[in-house]
Motif scaffolding. Structure first.
Motif, PDB file in Angstrom:
ATOM      1  N   PHE A 130       0.844  -1.199   0.000  1.00  0.00           N
ATOM      2  CA  PHE A 130       0.000   0.000   0.000  1.00  0.00           C
ATOM      3  C   PHE A 130       0.874   1.242   0.000  1.00  0.00           C
ATOM      4  O   PHE A 130       1.611   1.479   0.952  1.00  0.00           O
ATOM      5  CB  PHE A 130      -0.883   0.039   1.248  1.00  0.00           C
ATOM      6  CG  PHE A 130      -2.107  -0.829   1.168  1.00  0.00           C
ATOM      7  CD1 PHE A 130      -3.314  -0.308   0.724  1.00  0.00           C
ATOM      8  CD2 PHE A 130      -2.060  -2.160   1.538  1.00  0.00           C
ATOM      9  CE1 PHE A 130      -4.456  -1.094   0.653  1.00  0.00           C
ATOM     10  CE2 PHE A 130      -3.186  -2.965   1.472  1.00  0.00           C
ATOM     11  CZ  PHE A 130      -4.392  -2.427   1.030  1.00  0.00           C
ATOM     12  N   LYS A 138     -13.854  -8.221   8.330  1.00  0.00           N
ATOM     13  CA  LYS A 138     -13.887  -6.950   7.588  1.00  0.00           C
ATOM     14  C   LYS A 138     -12.710  -6.948   6.628  1.00  0.00           C
ATOM     15  O   LYS A 138     -11.575  -7.152   7.060  1.00  0.00           O
ATOM     16  CB  LYS A 138     -13.673  -5.769   8.548  1.00  0.00           C
ATOM     17  CG  LYS A 138     -14.903  -5.232   9.208  1.00  0.00           C
ATOM     18  CD  LYS A 138     -14.557  -3.887   9.879  1.00  0.00           C
ATOM     19  CE  LYS A 138     -15.782  -3.266  10.489  1.00  0.00           C
ATOM     20  NZ  LYS A 138     -16.397  -4.088  11.521  1.00  0.00           N
ATOM     21  N   ALA A 139     -12.967  -6.670   5.360  1.00  0.00           N
ATOM     22  CA  ALA A 139     -11.857  -6.551   4.397  1.00  0.00           C
ATOM     23  C   ALA A 139     -12.291  -5.688   3.233  1.00  0.00           C
ATOM     24  O   ALA A 139     -13.449  -5.746   2.805  1.00  0.00           O
ATOM     25  CB  ALA A 139     -11.430  -7.928   3.902  1.00  0.00           C
ATOM     26  N   SER A 140     -11.360  -4.909   2.731  1.00  0.00           N
ATOM     27  CA  SER A 140     -11.693  -4.078   1.581  1.00  0.00           C
ATOM     28  C   SER A 140     -11.659  -4.886   0.283  1.00  0.00           C
ATOM     29  O   SER A 140     -12.367  -4.587  -0.655  1.00  0.00           O
ATOM     30  CB  SER A 140     -10.690  -2.932   1.464  1.00  0.00           C
ATOM     31  OG  SER A 140      -9.399  -3.443   1.169  1.00  0.00           O
ATOM     32  N   GLY A 141     -10.784  -5.875   0.236  1.00  0.00           N
ATOM     33  CA  GLY A 141     -10.587  -6.612  -1.007  1.00  0.00           C
ATOM     34  C   GLY A 141      -9.628  -5.889  -1.952  1.00  0.00           C
ATOM     35  O   GLY A 141      -9.416  -6.327  -3.088  1.00  0.00           O
ATOM     36  N   VAL A 186      -7.095  -4.773  12.115  1.00  0.00           N
ATOM     37  CA  VAL A 186      -8.364  -4.294  11.546  1.00  0.00           C
ATOM     38  C   VAL A 186      -9.402  -4.181  12.669  1.00  0.00           C
ATOM     39  O   VAL A 186     -10.164  -3.212  12.745  1.00  0.00           O
ATOM     40  CB  VAL A 186      -8.843  -5.234  10.405  1.00  0.00           C
ATOM     41  CG1 VAL A 186     -10.277  -4.938   9.995  1.00  0.00           C
ATOM     42  CG2 VAL A 186      -7.925  -5.105   9.188  1.00  0.00           C
ATOM     43  N   THR A 209      -3.355  -9.479  10.223  1.00  0.00           N
ATOM     44  CA  THR A 209      -4.118  -8.301   9.778  1.00  0.00           C
ATOM     45  C   THR A 209      -5.438  -8.192  10.541  1.00  0.00           C
ATOM     46  O   THR A 209      -5.869  -7.093  10.902  1.00  0.00           O
ATOM     47  CB  THR A 209      -4.391  -8.405   8.264  1.00  0.00           C
ATOM     48  OG1 THR A 209      -3.124  -8.497   7.622  1.00  0.00           O
ATOM     49  CG2 THR A 209      -5.141  -7.213   7.726  1.00  0.00           C
ATOM     50  N   GLU A 227      -4.287   2.224   3.481  1.00  0.00           N
ATOM     51  CA  GLU A 227      -4.748   1.013   4.172  1.00  0.00           C
ATOM     52  C   GLU A 227      -5.553   1.396   5.402  1.00  0.00           C
ATOM     53  O   GLU A 227      -5.430   2.515   5.912  1.00  0.00           O
ATOM     54  CB  GLU A 227      -3.600   0.063   4.551  1.00  0.00           C
ATOM     55  CG  GLU A 227      -2.521   0.621   5.433  1.00  0.00           C
ATOM     56  CD  GLU A 227      -1.397   1.197   4.604  1.00  0.00           C
ATOM     57  OE1 GLU A 227      -1.531   2.385   4.237  1.00  0.00           O
ATOM     58  OE2 GLU A 227      -0.404   0.511   4.340  1.00  0.00           O
ATOM     59  N   HIS A 228      -6.339   0.496   5.873  1.00  0.00           N
ATOM     60  CA  HIS A 228      -7.306   0.680   6.972  1.00  0.00           C
ATOM     61  C   HIS A 228      -8.469   1.584   6.544  1.00  0.00           C
ATOM     62  O   HIS A 228      -9.625   1.143   6.603  1.00  0.00           O
ATOM     63  CB  HIS A 228      -6.643   1.195   8.271  1.00  0.00           C
ATOM     64  CG  HIS A 228      -5.849   0.116   8.954  1.00  0.00           C
ATOM     65  ND1 HIS A 228      -6.459  -0.972   9.545  1.00  0.00           N
ATOM     66  CD2 HIS A 228      -4.511  -0.069   9.105  1.00  0.00           C
ATOM     67  CE1 HIS A 228      -5.530  -1.780  10.044  1.00  0.00           C
ATOM     68  NE2 HIS A 228      -4.332  -1.249   9.776  1.00  0.00           N
ATOM     69  N   VAL A 277      -9.344   2.248   3.693  1.00  0.00           N
ATOM     70  CA  VAL A 277      -9.962   1.609   2.512  1.00  0.00           C
ATOM     71  C   VAL A 277     -11.064   0.616   2.922  1.00  0.00           C
ATOM     72  O   VAL A 277     -12.018   0.385   2.186  1.00  0.00           O
ATOM     73  CB  VAL A 277      -8.868   0.927   1.634  1.00  0.00           C
ATOM     74  CG1 VAL A 277      -8.292  -0.313   2.287  1.00  0.00           C
ATOM     75  CG2 VAL A 277      -9.381   0.620   0.235  1.00  0.00           C
ATOM     76  N   VAL A 278     -10.944   0.070   4.141  1.00  0.00           N
ATOM     77  CA  VAL A 278     -11.964  -0.866   4.638  1.00  0.00           C
ATOM     78  C   VAL A 278     -13.310  -0.142   4.786  1.00  0.00           C
ATOM     79  O   VAL A 278     -14.370  -0.748   4.679  1.00  0.00           O
ATOM     80  CB  VAL A 278     -11.516  -1.471   6.000  1.00  0.00           C
ATOM     81  CG1 VAL A 278     -12.590  -2.361   6.603  1.00  0.00           C
ATOM     82  CG2 VAL A 278     -10.202  -2.229   5.851  1.00  0.00           C
ATOM     83  N   GLU A 292      -6.437  -5.734  -2.058  1.00  0.00           N
ATOM     84  CA  GLU A 292      -5.311  -6.545  -2.525  1.00  0.00           C
ATOM     85  C   GLU A 292      -5.742  -7.646  -3.499  1.00  0.00           C
ATOM     86  O   GLU A 292      -4.933  -8.141  -4.268  1.00  0.00           O
ATOM     87  CB  GLU A 292      -4.588  -7.171  -1.333  1.00  0.00           C
ATOM     88  CG  GLU A 292      -4.059  -6.149  -0.356  1.00  0.00           C
ATOM     89  CD  GLU A 292      -4.565  -6.403   1.051  1.00  0.00           C
ATOM     90  OE1 GLU A 292      -5.790  -6.292   1.278  1.00  0.00           O
ATOM     91  OE2 GLU A 292      -3.742  -6.717   1.910  1.00  0.00           O
ATOM     92  N   HIS A 310      -9.419 -11.852   7.165  1.00  0.00           N
ATOM     93  CA  HIS A 310      -9.208 -10.580   7.873  1.00  0.00           C
ATOM     94  C   HIS A 310     -10.136 -10.436   9.078  1.00  0.00           C
ATOM     95  O   HIS A 310     -10.261  -9.350   9.639  1.00  0.00           O
ATOM     96  CB  HIS A 310      -9.381  -9.379   6.924  1.00  0.00           C
ATOM     97  CG  HIS A 310      -8.195  -9.152   6.027  1.00  0.00           C
ATOM     98  ND1 HIS A 310      -8.066  -8.061   5.214  1.00  0.00           N
ATOM     99  CD2 HIS A 310      -7.082  -9.881   5.829  1.00  0.00           C
ATOM    100  CE1 HIS A 310      -6.922  -8.139   4.539  1.00  0.00           C
ATOM    101  NE2 HIS A 310      -6.316  -9.239   4.899  1.00  0.00           N
ATOM    102  N   GLY A 354       0.034  -2.363   4.865  1.00  0.00           N
ATOM    103  CA  GLY A 354      -0.913  -3.399   5.279  1.00  0.00           C
ATOM    104  C   GLY A 354      -1.460  -3.127   6.665  1.00  0.00           C
ATOM    105  O   GLY A 354      -1.656  -1.977   7.051  1.00  0.00           O
ATOM    106  N   GLY A 355      -1.680  -4.182   7.423  1.00  0.00           N
ATOM    107  CA  GLY A 355      -2.313  -4.056   8.729  1.00  0.00           C
ATOM    108  C   GLY A 355      -1.469  -3.311   9.751  1.00  0.00           C
ATOM    109  O   GLY A 355      -1.972  -2.573  10.585  1.00  0.00           O
TER     110      GLY A 355
HETATM  111  C1  MEV Z   1      -4.385  -5.163   5.005  1.00  0.00           C
HETATM  112  O1  MEV Z   1      -3.355  -5.648   4.197  1.00  0.00           O
HETATM  113  C2  MEV Z   1      -4.978  -3.893   4.496  1.00  0.00           C
HETATM  114  C3  MEV Z   1      -6.094  -3.346   5.359  1.00  0.00           C
HETATM  115  O2  MEV Z   1      -6.507  -2.110   4.763  1.00  0.00           O
HETATM  116  C4  MEV Z   1      -7.269  -4.311   5.417  1.00  0.00           C
HETATM  117  C5  MEV Z   1      -8.070  -4.430   4.139  1.00  0.00           C
HETATM  118  O3  MEV Z   1      -7.963  -3.556   3.258  1.00  0.00           O
HETATM  119  O4  MEV Z   1      -8.843  -5.382   4.038  1.00  0.00           O
HETATM  120  C6  MEV Z   1      -5.615  -3.052   6.757  1.00  0.00           C
END
Ligand code: MEV
Length: 331
Positions: free
Chosen positions: A13, A152-155, A207, A203, A17-18, A20-21, A157, A149, A287-288
């Protein structure tokens, strides 16, 4: 027996990150470290998964279910769930063997779990000639990413690992369903040095921490997220202009907000400071957080200096490409 090899990249990232969730944009790139999966067709109904990181799992197909699941490490459970989804969707009766070998350390912040999901889907697709498009991997795999995760995950990645490249991503609702909008930011001549603290960090826990903080201190987290959003928007413009100095500054600024969210770690902070002192244009965790990796954006000529300084902190410096190809069949 028919054998297919496939691979998918890890991700980093650059920002977001975070946040984006919760529907804000993020900038994420596929990297030159990959997870490789070899799929071999079987004559019987057995499914066997062999993983270099998580040992083995075994099950077999009865009807459209996987029964008698045996596995030592819980990390293989979502992979069996993915196999079961494929069995159901494509009415498979014959089993297969999956051999997983990864260049990405688990729980390191380089999206190893996403890379393995994408590489498995690509390998099974190749084995059975389903022709699933990379842009459909997000829909197919999101439920497993959410499970990994912790709910909760943004997806983000998933898009990065399946489609590759350097992308701005944002979660949207499309026809009442989660979808991810993606803007490819093009091929960039950026150089990065990743510093792996070797501190494993799930992660899911980070999260969950942000979700709890958001509940307790709504205004505070909103301020962090608003600032991160502004950084992402500014970074997209700087990336378009190919100005690494500005992109680096924005990365370091994003790190400050991640610290405020409480997801950094003293070892990450040490690596980031060291990278900056040794001439990096910018540095942040990816990331996390709470361990795993940081990475620095560097000029080509400072790559080895920054890598050496990170190694001297007893961390693992990794020099890798960004914006690489997504999930693919290997020869
Ligand atoms: C984890 O690699 C990235 C986070 O934004 C979680 C997500 O997007 O699902 C922390």
């Amino acid at each position: 027996m028919k054998t297919v090899k496939a691979s998918a990249p890890g991700s980093l990232f650059f920002a977001g990150e975070h946040a984006v969730v919760y529907g804000l944009p993020a900038i994420v790139t596929a990297i030159g470290k990959r997870t490789n999966v070899t799929a071999v067709q079987r004559r019987d109904s057995k499914i066997i998964i062999k993983s270099d990181a998580f040992e083995t799992a075994e099950t077999h197909i009865v009807g459209q279910k996987l029964v008698n699941r045996k596995f030592e490490k819980k990390e293989l459970e979502p992979l069996l769930d993915l196999c079961e989804k494929c069995v159901k969707k494509f009415k498979l009766q014959k089993g297969f063997e999956l051999d997983i070998k990864s260049e990405i350390m688990p729980e390191s912040g380089m999206s190893s779990s996403t890379a393995v999901l994408c590489a498995i889907l690509k390998a099974l697709d190749g084995l059975h000639d389903w022709n699933i498009k990379e842009e459909d991997y997000f829909d197919f795999l999101l439920e497993f990413q959410i499970k990994i995760h912790g709910g909760k995950a943004s997806g983000a990645e998933l898009v990065s690992s399946s489609m590759g490249g350097f992308n701005l991503v944002q979660k949207i609702q499309k026809n009442g369903k989660n979808a991810l909008e993606r803007r490819n930011l093009g091929k960039k001549e950026f150089f990065v040095v990743v510093g792996n603290t070797k501190i494993r960090s799930a992660t899911a826990l980070a999260v969950q921490h942000v979700a709890n903080l958001k509940q307790r201190k709504q205004k505070y987290v909103k301020e962090c997220f608003d600032n991160i959003e502004t950084i992402v928007e500014a970074m997209e413009k700087e990336i378009a202009k190919s100005t690494p100095i500005q992109v680096g500054k924005l990365m370091t600024e994003n790190q400050k907000w991640l610290e405020k969210l409480g997801v950094s770690h003293p070892k990450l902070d040490e690596c980031i400071q060291t990278a900056l002192v040794h001439g990096a244009l910018g540095a942040k965790l990816s990331g996390g957080g709470w361990g795993g990796v940081m990475f620095a954006l560097v000029e080509k000529q400072t790559t080895s200096k920054v890598a050496k300084a990170i190694n001297e902190l007893n961390c693992n410096a990794i020099v890798t490409e960004i914006g690489v190809e997504g999930a693919r069949i290997e020869k």
